[in-house]
Structure formats: structure tokens, C-alpha cells
Design a protein around this motif. Structure first.
Motif, PDB file in Angstrom:
ATOM      1  N   ALA A 131      -5.458 -16.272 -10.535  1.00 60.30           N
ATOM      2  CA  ALA A 131      -6.119 -16.753  -9.327  1.00 60.30           C
ATOM      3  C   ALA A 131      -5.604 -16.026  -8.078  1.00 60.30           C
ATOM      4  N   SER A 132      -4.292 -15.758  -8.030  1.00 55.26           N
ATOM      5  CA  SER A 132      -3.714 -15.078  -6.864  1.00 55.26           C
ATOM      6  C   SER A 132      -4.210 -13.643  -6.746  1.00 55.26           C
ATOM      7  N   LEU A 133      -4.305 -12.933  -7.874  1.00 51.39           N
ATOM      8  CA  LEU A 133      -4.744 -11.535  -7.806  1.00 51.39           C
ATOM      9  C   LEU A 133      -6.184 -11.442  -7.337  1.00 51.39           C
ATOM     10  N   ASP A 134      -7.035 -12.285  -7.861  1.00 55.73           N
ATOM     11  CA  ASP A 134      -8.431 -12.267  -7.427  1.00 55.73           C
ATOM     12  C   ASP A 134      -8.548 -12.684  -5.960  1.00 55.73           C
ATOM     13  N   GLY A 135      -7.766 -13.721  -5.557  1.00 54.07           N
ATOM     14  CA  GLY A 135      -7.809 -14.156  -4.165  1.00 54.07           C
ATOM     15  C   GLY A 135      -7.226 -13.134  -3.214  1.00 54.07           C
ATOM     16  N   LEU A 136      -6.132 -12.481  -3.605  1.00 55.64           N
ATOM     17  CA  LEU A 136      -5.524 -11.456  -2.753  1.00 55.64           C
ATOM     18  C   LEU A 136      -6.467 -10.272  -2.573  1.00 55.64           C
ATOM     19  N   TYR A 137      -7.198  -9.906  -3.606  1.00 56.92           N
ATOM     20  CA  TYR A 137      -8.150  -8.789  -3.514  1.00 56.92           C
ATOM     21  C   TYR A 137      -9.235  -9.085  -2.475  1.00 56.92           C
TER      22      TYR A 137
ATOM     23  N   GLU B  72      -9.371  -4.645   5.281  1.00 60.23           N
ATOM     24  CA  GLU B  72     -10.273  -3.624   4.756  1.00 60.23           C
ATOM     25  C   GLU B  72      -9.609  -2.800   3.651  1.00 60.23           C
ATOM     26  N   ALA B  73      -8.736  -3.442   2.894  1.00 56.20           N
ATOM     27  CA  ALA B  73      -8.106  -2.780   1.745  1.00 56.20           C
ATOM     28  C   ALA B  73      -9.035  -2.892   0.546  1.00 56.20           C
ATOM     29  N   ILE B  74      -9.090  -1.835  -0.251  1.00 56.05           N
ATOM     30  CA  ILE B  74     -10.041  -1.786  -1.354  1.00 56.05           C
ATOM     31  C   ILE B  74      -9.353  -2.028  -2.694  1.00 56.05           C
ATOM     32  N   ASN B  75      -8.225  -1.368  -2.928  1.00 52.77           N
ATOM     33  CA  ASN B  75      -7.571  -1.423  -4.232  1.00 52.77           C
ATOM     34  C   ASN B  75      -6.135  -1.912  -4.085  1.00 52.77           C
ATOM     35  N   ILE B  76      -5.588  -2.454  -5.186  1.00 53.91           N
ATOM     36  CA  ILE B  76      -4.233  -2.980  -5.200  1.00 53.91           C
ATOM     37  C   ILE B  76      -3.480  -2.350  -6.362  1.00 53.91           C
TER      38      ILE B  76
ATOM     39  N   LYS C 202       0.824  -1.207   0.000  1.00 50.79           N
ATOM     40  CA  LYS C 202       0.000   0.000   0.000  1.00 50.79           C
ATOM     41  C   LYS C 202       0.855   1.254   0.000  1.00 50.79           C
ATOM     42  N   LYS C 203       1.828   1.321   0.923  1.00 51.83           N
ATOM     43  CA  LYS C 203       2.719   2.464   1.005  1.00 51.83           C
ATOM     44  C   LYS C 203       4.017   2.165   0.278  1.00 51.83           C
ATOM     45  N   SER C 204       4.595   3.191  -0.353  1.00 47.81           N
ATOM     46  CA  SER C 204       5.797   3.000  -1.155  1.00 47.81           C
ATOM     47  C   SER C 204       7.037   2.983  -0.260  1.00 47.81           C
ATOM     48  N   TRP C 205       7.611   1.811  -0.060  1.00 46.59           N
ATOM     49  CA  TRP C 205       8.876   1.640   0.632  1.00 46.59           C
ATOM     50  C   TRP C 205       9.450   0.291   0.219  1.00 46.59           C
TER      51      TRP C 205
ATOM     52  N   ARG D 115      -5.981   5.627 -10.408  1.00 40.98           N
ATOM     53  CA  ARG D 115      -6.790   6.588 -11.159  1.00 40.98           C
ATOM     54  C   ARG D 115      -8.258   6.420 -10.808  1.00 40.98           C
ATOM     55  N   VAL D 116      -8.892   7.520 -10.429  1.00 43.80           N
ATOM     56  CA  VAL D 116     -10.287   7.478  -9.993  1.00 43.80           C
ATOM     57  C   VAL D 116     -11.230   7.749 -11.149  1.00 43.80           C
ATOM     58  N   ASN D 117     -10.987   8.831 -11.868  1.00 46.38           N
ATOM     59  CA  ASN D 117     -11.891   9.247 -12.934  1.00 46.38           C
ATOM     60  C   ASN D 117     -11.406   8.724 -14.279  1.00 46.38           C
ATOM     61  N   SER D 118     -11.273   7.427 -14.383  1.00 39.47           N
ATOM     62  CA  SER D 118     -10.804   6.837 -15.625  1.00 39.47           C
ATOM     63  C   SER D 118     -11.373   5.440 -15.752  1.00 39.47           C
ATOM     64  N   THR D 119     -11.641   5.037 -16.988  1.00 40.99           N
ATOM     65  CA  THR D 119     -12.127   3.683 -17.255  1.00 40.99           C
ATOM     66  C   THR D 119     -11.042   2.842 -17.901  1.00 40.99           C
ATOM     67  N   ASP D 120      -9.826   3.369 -18.014  1.00 39.43           N
ATOM     68  CA  ASP D 120      -8.739   2.600 -18.603  1.00 39.43           C
ATOM     69  C   ASP D 120      -8.301   1.492 -17.652  1.00 39.43           C
ATOM     70  N   LEU D 121      -7.660   0.477 -18.234  1.00 40.21           N
ATOM     71  CA  LEU D 121      -7.239  -0.657 -17.428  1.00 40.21           C
ATOM     72  C   LEU D 121      -6.024  -0.378 -16.554  1.00 40.21           C
ATOM     73  N   PRO D 122      -5.029   0.445 -16.964  1.00 42.23           N
ATOM     74  CA  PRO D 122      -3.862   0.633 -16.085  1.00 42.23           C
ATOM     75  C   PRO D 122      -4.191   1.445 -14.834  1.00 42.23           C
ATOM     76  N   GLN D 123      -5.025   0.943 -13.975  1.00 43.42           N
ATOM     77  CA  GLN D 123      -5.339   1.591 -12.713  1.00 43.42           C
ATOM     78  C   GLN D 123      -5.425   0.523 -11.634  1.00 43.42           C
ATOM     79  N   ALA D 124      -5.539   0.943 -10.397  1.00 48.25           N
ATOM     80  CA  ALA D 124      -5.515   0.004  -9.283  1.00 48.25           C
ATOM     81  C   ALA D 124      -6.581  -1.071  -9.447  1.00 48.25           C
ATOM     82  N   TYR D 125      -6.178  -2.294  -9.125  1.00 51.02           N
ATOM     83  CA  TYR D 125      -7.119  -3.408  -9.246  1.00 51.02           C
ATOM     84  C   TYR D 125      -8.224  -3.242  -8.207  1.00 51.02           C
ATOM     85  N   GLY D 126      -9.442  -3.136  -8.691  1.00 48.96           N
ATOM     86  CA  GLY D 126     -10.597  -2.902  -7.849  1.00 48.96           C
ATOM     87  C   GLY D 126     -11.350  -1.647  -8.242  1.00 48.96           C
ATOM     88  N   ARG D 127     -10.704  -0.720  -8.979  1.00 51.72           N
ATOM     89  CA  ARG D 127     -11.390   0.496  -9.422  1.00 51.72           C
ATOM     90  C   ARG D 127     -12.470   0.157 -10.448  1.00 51.72           C
TER      91      ARG D 127
END
Length: 579
Positions: free
Chosen positions: A511-517, A525-529, A271-274, A461-473
Motif C-alpha cells: 500500500a505504501s509503495l503504490d501510495g508513494l508513487y 512530479e516524480a515519475i519513477n522510484i 532520487k539522488k544517491s547520497w 532500466r528503460v529498454n527492459s520488461t524485467d521486474l528489477p527496474q524502477a517502480y513505474g517503468r
């Protein structure tokens, strides 16, 4: 109704006229001496300060009207105070009228009020100016704090006066010096607030880096103040080839045995960049025991590992088998400290794309009963090179002739399997040119491009329908892309019933991405990845820094001692920071 400068009040008495103060300096000074005050040019005083004999020329007849004018030599006079009336008291009576004249009190009070109001206005103006200056200084300090440490800012404010550097200052300086010693020397000579190189070498003299888990890094991570969600981390493992030569550790006077490769493990925040390196070992593969040992140490300092990323080399495929990971079984394994916690396994998406790229160029891909080969791309390149064709193509023959030096280049694969290449193939086919399996190839390229974008989101990206955005948007669109890709990867692409390596990796990743989400939403309680943190980019960047040692290019291999020296600088003086 106007303001008399001598009386310092607004005169409301009817029939009172006002005389302007002379503009001539000599005459105005005579007026000031007569009144006993200073007068501003252009101000006015009431005519009660003059006698009737000081005026002339007033006529109010029906035939002629002439204004009353002031004599040239007339001078204003201060009003003569009225004689004080001494009250006569009769025996047995009291007189309540014992207060001073109300007019004098009001005039004095008004003059004091005007003076105080002017002072208040002046002070308020100064306060606003000081606040603006303070805000500017605070903005400058905030901007400087993003670049320099507190000690460096103190040096800048003092005009270059030397100060004692603390552990945090030395950590940042060591990091900068490790990236580029020549650049560091140039900045130091230009007057940047940096410690000298002799100071850096003195700090690093007693730092010893041994193979295994980097406990000093774990100690620093333990002292970091972050919430649990920010400590969710991804463990990346990879290895790098070394120069198999014997070299001497001068600080310990020990001869190092030659090593063919080094195994490295790094962690980064999901979640946080480190990010930080946590383990390295010479000529050792990452097995289940070593992996669980790293995960347990991270768990003890309250850093939950939720994902493990690796490429699909033979050693890592064996690790997957030991963990029970497969495309038909499961894509996660239980945490060694708590069976209720899950750790999901991912293959590096860039490595998978390179495997698909190599297989497509070598033998082609069997997709839904169609054999997709590089012939389709070659035909498209030939047609787009014709002068009368308006379709533009951004790739060339180099994308189809992969040699040993370019097989590790990610850009060749991503540019080939792109939506622009798919559009060019489809455009040539629509123009009537004979292109083999044009529609099927374009469809697969677009799907593969969308799939890679799902695993390469870097910004939520919140106001976008493109695919390169957080998984879950855009979860429905993203899950649909994964489902389509999994359906293709489940088909048999060879005569054997066994799946190809990239097929297994893509199916496990989906399968891992869907399961991790779902797991993060339930446990933390994380929403996006941000899926770009589920790759080996941080490990590759670290290896790139290792390869920059010595005289040579990108493909040089450092010796074990050079690797130790480089990682000692790279961890940014963490031993001193911990002390």
C-alpha cells in the motif's frame, strides 16, 4: 601549364617549355648562383631563362623529329629588365599610365601570398595539435577529479610538491582512513597525495560527538546545493547490540555507562544517491517524539522526508501502532510540520523475506488451502542429486537448516525463494517424480521472487520488461505483482484471526509503495522510484563498519566509546568542513 620555381608562379604562356633542375649538387649550385636563388632537386624552371644558343638538336622534318636539348654547360640567367620608358608629356596633357609594371606587382604579391598561405597552414596545423593536447589534458583532469580533490590534483601536477590541505581534502582523507587505516598508510607511503596521519589526528582532536541529533551533519546538508527533488529523503532506523561494559572517554576524562544497544537513524536520497547519519542514542527506543524531532529538523533545512523504513522488531511495531499504521487502517502518517504532507511507512523487504523464510522452514505456509512445507524442497534436492536427472538445483540442505548464526543471512532466503528454485521444482514434477505440492510451491516462489524484485530496483532500466527496474517503468506489471501478493497475504495462515508479522509488513509495503508513487507524481512530479532505497541497506553497511572495530569477526559488538570514535571518523570531519 606548370609552375616555375624561379618565377614563383604558374606560367600560362603558350610555347614555353620547362627544364628540370639538375640532381647533381655541384651543377645545381652553379644554377643557383647564376639565378641568385635556391632550387629544389626535381623542380622545374621555364626555358625563357636560357638563350637560344644554349640548346641544340631540334629537327622537325617529316622523316625525323628530334627534341631540342640543353647544352651540358648551359646556365640559366636572370631575365634582363626592360629599359624604363620615360614618357614624354606634352604641355597641357596628363598621362594616366604612371603606375609600376603590373607584372612585377603581381609577382611580388603572389610570392607574398604564397608565403603567407604556407605560414597559415603551418599555424593551423600547430593549433590543431595544441587543441588535441588540450582535450587530452582536460580528459585527464576530468578523470582525476572523480578520484582526487583539487588540491591533490595540484600536487600531482607539481610532481609531489607539498600543498596546504583544506577542509574538503581532510574530509575525504578522514573518510578513507576510517575505512582502512592500514590501507591508508600503504597508499601514503606509495606517494599518493594524502595528508599524514598526524595531520588527521590533529584535525579530529577537538571533534566531540554527543548522543542525539547530529547537528553538524544537518549543517553540512543545509549548505549543499541541490534542487528540491534531489533532497527528497528516506529515513531509516535500526539498532545494534553493544558490549555492555564501562569504558573511559580519554579526551573528556569521563567514564561512560554501559549500554546494551545503540539506536541509529540515517537519511538517504530517494532520487539522488547520497546518505548521512543524523541521530544515535544509547539504550533508547525510537518513539514518535524522537522521530518527529528528526523529521522537523530535516524539514527546517528543506529536506522533505517522504518515507520511513524500519524492521518489524517489537519496538518498531509499537512505533507503528503509535503512528496509526496497520494493514487495515493506513500506511502513512501526516508530516509534523504540515498536515497536507504525507510520510509513508515501509518495512525492510530483506527483513520480511527472512521472516517468511523462518516461518516456511519452521511450520510451513498456508497458501490458498495448500500447506507448503520444506518437504517439497527436500524432495526436489533428493531427486536432482540423482545422476540420471538433468534438472539442476542451486540450493542445498543449508538453505533449510537455519541456525542462530545464519538466520541473518539474506542470501539463503533470496536463493530459496527464487525463480530458478521454482523452475527446478516444476521440472522434477514434470518428469513424473512425486513431489508434494510442486505446482503450488513453484507458483508461490515465483510470485515471491517477483515481489522482492519490485522492492529491489537499483537501476532505472528503460529498454527492459524485467521486474528489477524502477517502480513505474512497467507499472501495470508491477502493480499486478503487488495485487497478487496482497491477495495471498490477506488470507488466514494460522488458526488465529491475527495476521502474522510478515503479512502485516508486506500488506503495508504494497500500500505504501503504490501510495508513494501517486503522491510523488502529484506533489513533486516524480515519475519513477528506485525501490532499493526503501530498505535498511545503508544502516546495515554502517553497522558493518562499526563491527569491524577491534580483534574479532562480523558479530563482535563495539563498546559505546568505540562507537563514538568510529562515528566521529565516519562523518568525515564535518565540523571542520562546516567551519
Amino acid at each position: 601549364m606548370a609552375f616555375c620555381q624561379f618565377c614563383c608562379e604558374v606560367v600560362k604562356t603558350e610555347g614555353v617549355n620547362f627544364i628540370r633542375v639538375p640532381k647533381e649538387d655541384r651543377k645545381r649550385k652553379l644554377w643557383e648562383e647564376s639565378l641568385g636563388c635556391s632550387l629544389v632537386p626535381g623542380a622545374r624552371i621555364c626555358d625563357t631563362h636560357f638563350k637560344e644558343s644554349d640548346f641544340y638538336g631540334e629537327t622537325k622534318s617529316k622523316k625525323k623529329r628530334q627534341r631540342r636539348r640543353l647544352l651540358p654547360n648551359a646556365l640559366p640567367r636572370q631575365p634582363t629588365p626592360e629599359p624604363e620608358i620615360i614618357p614624354i608629356f606634352k604641355p597641357g596633357y596628363s598621362n594616366a599610365n604612371t603606375q609600376p609594371e603590373e607584372k612585377d606587382i603581381n609577382r611580388t604579391t603572389h610570392m607574398g601570398s604564397v608565403i603567407m598561405k604556407n605560414k597559415i597552414l603551418t599555424m593551423e596545423k600547430e593549433i590543431r595539435s595544441l587543441r588535441q593536447q588540450l582535450e587530452q589534458y582536460q580528459n585527464v583532469d576530468k578523470s582525476l577529479s572523480n578520484i582526487f580533490t583539487a588540491t591533490q590534483i595540484k600536487i600531482l601536477k607539481s610532481g609531489g610538491k607539498r600543498s596546504t590541505f583544506n577542509a574538503t581534502d581532510m574530509s575525504a582523507a578522514i573518510c578513507l582512513h576510517s575505512v582502512g587505516p592500514r590501507t591508508y598508510k600503504h597508499l601514503y607511503e606509495k606517494g599518493f597525495p594524502l595528508p599524514s596521519r598526524a595531520t588527521i589526528f590533529r584535525w579530529l582532536a577537538d571533534v566531540k560527538i554527543n548522543a542525539g541529533t547530529l547537528d553538524v551533519v544537518l549543517d553540512l546538508m543545509e549548505n549543499e546545493e541541490m534542487c528540491l527533488a534531489d533532497k527528497l529523503c528516506v529515513l531509516s532506523i535500526d539498532k545494534m547490540q553493544l558490549a555492555a561494559v564501562s569504558d573511559v572517554n580519554n579526551s573528556e576524562d569521563v567514564l561512560n555507562e554501559p549500554s546494551n544497544y545503540v539506536q541509529l537513524a540515517t537519511v538517504r536520497g530517494l532520487k539522488k544517491s547520497w546518505k548521512q547519519p543524523v541521530y544515535f542514542g544509547f539504550n533508547t527506543r525510537m518513539d514518535v517524539d524522537a522521530l518527529n524531532s528528526i523529521i522537523m529538523k530535516l524539514h527546517k533545512i528543506n529536506y522533505p522526508v517522504v518515507a520511513v523504513v524500519s524492521d518489524l522488531s517489537p519496538e518498531n511495531q509499537s512505533l507503528w501502532s503509535e503512528l496509526g499504521i496497520s494493514e487495515t487502517n493506513k500506511s502513512w502518517f501526516s508530516h509534523p510540520a504540515d498536515e497536507d504532507l504525507k510520510i509513508f511507512v515501509f518495512a525492510d523487504p530483506s527483513h520480511l523475506m527472512k521472516l517468511v523464510h523462518k516461518h516456511y522452514i519452521d511450520v510451513g505456509l498456508d497458501i490458498n488451502g495448500h500447506k507448503l512445507t520444506k518437504t517439497t524442497v527436500k524432495q526436489t534436492i533428493r531427486h536432482c542429486a540423482m545422476p540420471d536427472v538433468s534438472v539442476k538445483l542451486r540450493i542445498n540442505e543449508n538453505h533449510l537448516n537455519v541456525c542462530s548464526l545464519t538466520k541473518q543471512n539474506d542470501n539463503l532466503a533470496t536463493q530459496l525463494f527464487s525463480s530458478t528454485t521454482a523452475s527446478s521444482i516444476r521440472g522434477c514434477s514434470e518428469l513424473g517424480y512425486n513431489i508434494e505440492n510442486a505446482c503450488e510451491t513453484a507458483d508461490f516462489f515465483e510470485l515471491f521472487n517477483d515481489w522482492f524484485n519490485v522492492f529491489n530496483s537499483k537501476v532505472p532500466r528503460v529498454n527492459s520488461t524485467d521486474l528489477p527496474q524502477a517502480y513505474g517503468r512497467q507499472i501495470k506489471i508491477q502493480q499486478s505483482t503487488l495485487a497478487k501478493m496482497s491477495e495471498i497475504m490477506r488470507t488466514e495462515m494460522t488458526d488465529s484471526a491475527d495476521k502474522l508479522t510478515f503479512q502485516i509488513g508486506i500488506l503495508v509495503n504494497n500500500a505504501s509503495l503504490d501510495g508513494l508513487y501517486e503522491y510523488l507524481a502529484e506533489e513533486y512530479e516524480a515519475i519513477n522510484i528506485l525501490t532499493s532505497r526503501l530498505n535498511q541497506e545503508n544502516v546495515e553497511n554502517f553497522f558493518g563498519s562499526m563491527r569491524s572495530i577491534g580483534h574479532g569477526g562480523q558479530y563482535d559488538h563495539p563498546t559505546p566509546q568505540q562507537f563514538r570514535d568510529k562515528i566521529r571518523k565516519y562523518i568525515e570531519g564535518l565540523i571542520k568542513l562546516n567551519q
